[in-house]
Design an enzyme around this catalytic site. Structure first.
Site, mmCIF file in Angstrom:
data_model
loop_
_atom_site.group_PDB
_atom_site.id
_atom_site.type_symbol
_atom_site.label_atom_id
_atom_site.label_comp_id
_atom_site.label_asym_id
_atom_site.label_seq_id
_atom_site.Cartn_x
_atom_site.Cartn_y
_atom_site.Cartn_z
ATOM 1 N N HIS A 51 1.504 5.407 -2.104
ATOM 2 C CA HIS A 51 1.006 6.467 -3.011
ATOM 3 C C HIS A 51 2.211 7.096 -3.699
ATOM 4 C CE1 HIS A 51 -3.205 6.477 -1.578
ATOM 5 N NE2 HIS A 51 -2.632 5.968 -0.502
ATOM 6 N N HIS A 92 -9.365 1.723 -0.164
ATOM 7 C CA HIS A 92 -9.239 2.415 1.103
ATOM 8 C C HIS A 92 -10.593 2.241 1.785
ATOM 9 C CE1 HIS A 92 -5.773 4.188 -0.789
ATOM 10 N NE2 HIS A 92 -5.480 4.884 0.282
ATOM 11 N N GLU A 96 -11.111 4.560 6.611
ATOM 12 C CA GLU A 96 -9.940 5.234 7.199
ATOM 13 C C GLU A 96 -10.468 6.397 8.024
ATOM 14 O OE1 GLU A 96 -6.988 6.677 4.477
ATOM 15 O OE2 GLU A 96 -5.559 7.111 6.074
ATOM 16 N N GLN A 141 -9.395 9.348 -5.499
ATOM 17 C CA GLN A 141 -9.152 10.049 -4.222
ATOM 18 C C GLN A 141 -10.325 10.945 -3.794
ATOM 19 O OE1 GLN A 141 -5.902 10.706 -1.901
ATOM 20 N NE2 GLN A 141 -7.918 10.920 -0.956
ATOM 21 N N ASP A 153 2.385 3.273 2.908
ATOM 22 C CA ASP A 153 1.358 4.261 2.582
ATOM 23 C C ASP A 153 1.955 5.566 2.063
ATOM 24 O OD1 ASP A 153 -1.179 5.284 2.213
ATOM 25 O OD2 ASP A 153 -1.678 5.461 4.326
ATOM 26 N N HIS A 171 0.843 -1.213 0.000
ATOM 27 C CA HIS A 171 0.000 0.000 0.000
ATOM 28 C C HIS A 171 0.867 1.247 0.000
ATOM 29 C CE1 HIS A 171 -3.942 2.028 0.913
ATOM 30 N NE2 HIS A 171 -3.065 3.018 1.051
#
Ligand SMILES: [Zn+2]
Length: 426
Positions: free
Chosen positions: A59, A210, A213, A152, A309, A57
């Site tokens: 970005h 996701h 969260e 996102q 992450d 995971h």
């Protein structure tokens, strides 16, 4: 004649004095005490040889952008998302590619040879998608980069969200993502999960959303994700990432939820460094840790992995691509301090993470790719404790990175000169 023979290695399962024979980029044999002619020989001197680290995971479109255009003041997830929104119009493909390649260099140096990265598909230009597809091609010879189409701004909440995500998949993005807790309502969140799961089933894609969260105990999209996985027969192909709301959920509800996740074959990826940083920000004291229920999920038979992450981006200013740092934080936050618990944390950044990514040829058995790391540690527990130096990193039998051993030379009054690398059998 073998290409490479490594002797006297300790393996993560505790076997010592092991030889690993490599031929044609693959492991030909793993045997105790084997000696045979080889073009290259390496004496591991009893140190730990482990399969390479895997980050399930990340970005990569945001990495190394810390401070652009400003720093996250509140430290919250929501300010991070707002800040990323400010940065997006300023992104250029060249700068994004340069940052991603720099990060991949760090990763390889740390023995991290496979990364699943989410890529934001909200912007209709799909600039980040094209840039990361280019990065994936460039790093292909030395690092497996798997991309997740990640809406996102919310696939239903942002105009054209579904179309943009589908266009990203058409361009070659591997995995279907989602962010149900960021849709406008719980009902929209559940609808987004259903829609994206059906899209993935139609296209034969893996899924990684996701999920929840948040510190809101009523954020229960992992339940919908698991039920949809079961309904569509996608067991083993779906991952829920973060799942931090589970930390705050009612125990009775969790006792019903855990078997549902396990039966649906949904993997869970926890991101300890980021969860402990971003969650609990609305609390006074006591402050919740906000990480999902890692040992309980594992005990229920769920495949749980740890992700990094973020590294130096709108959400997190720290990090260096070191999955041992991730495991180190994970074991602290989850209080997995038994020997077995620490070893499970090592698995969470190696074998469990490889299972999330469906990596082929992963492992330390005959027939697997000869992709492994020699660590300056005697076992997985010491590797995590020391965030051990990656002495040698191999991919498919080829040496990709070397780091000198971290050893202190001591000049102590009244003592003979000595060296120490803080090793102590555990
Ligand atoms: Zn994430």
């Amino acid at each position: 004649m073998l290409d490479l023979l490594i002797t006297n290695a300790t393996l993560p399962d505790g076997r010592t004095g092991m030889s690993i024979a490599v031929q044609g980029g693959r492991i030909a044999e793993v045997t105790a005490g084997l000696d045979a002619p080889a073009h290259e020989k390496l004496d591991a001197q009893g140190l730990l040889l482990a399969p390479h680290f895997v980050d399930p995971h990340f970005h990569m479109d945001a990495t190394l952008s810390y401070g652009l255009p400003r720093v996250n003041q509140s430290g919250t997830l929501l300010e991070g998302i707002a800040l990323w929104g400010e940065l997006k119009p300023l992104l250029t493909a060249d700068a994004l590619i340069e940052r991603a390649l720099a990060y991949c260099d760090w990763a390889v140096a740390k023995g991290l040879l496979a990364v699943r990265s989410h890529v934001d598909t909200s912007d209709p230009s799909l600039l980040a998608v094209d840039a990361l597809l280019e990065v994936k091609r460039k790093v292909g010879p030395y690092l497996d980069l798997q991309l997740v189409a990640f809406p996102q701004d919310g696939v239903l909440r942002s105009p054209g969200g579904v179309e943009n995500l589908e266009r990203a998949l058409d361009k070659g993005v591997d995995v279907v993502g989602g962010i149900p807790h960021f849709e406008r309502t719980m009902a929209d969140g559940a609808a987004s999960v259903k829609l994206l799961m059906e899209l993935a089933a139609e296209r034969g894609k893996l899924v990684d959303m996701h999920c929840d969260e948040s510190d809101d105990p009523l954020s229960r999209h992992i339940e919908t994700l698991s039920a949809e996985t079961w309904r569509l027969g996608m067991q083993g192909r779906v991952t829920g990432s973060h799942c931090t709301s589970m930390h705050s959920m009612d125990n009775y509800y969790v006792s019903k939820l855990l078997p549902l996740i396990a039966q649906s074959g949904v993997s869970v990826v926890s991101n300890p460094l980021i969860n402990i940083t971003l969650q609990g920000r609305h609390d006074t004291y006591p402050k919740r840790r906000g990480m999902t229920r890692v040992p309980e999920l594992m005990a229920a038979g769920v495949n749980v992995a740890f992700g990094h992450d973020c590294v130096m981006d709108p959400w997190y200013g720290m990090g260096s691509g070191d999955m041992l740092e991730v495991a180190h934080m994970g074991l602290h936050v989850a209080q997995m301090t038994s020997q077995a618990g620490i070893r499970q944390c090592f698995d969470a950044v190696t074998t469990n993470a490889a299972r999330v990514m469906h990596l082929e040829g992963y492992g330390l058995e005959a027939g697997c790719d000869a992709s492994f790391v020699l660590l300056q540690a005697r076992d997985p527990v010491e590797a995590i404790r020391l965030r051990a130096t990656r002495l040698k990193v191999f991919r498919k039998g080829r040496l990709l990175a070397e780091t000198p051993a971290a050893t202190a030379a001591l000049h102590l009054p009244g003592r003979a000169q000595a060296t120490s690398w803080m090793s102590r059998s555990s």
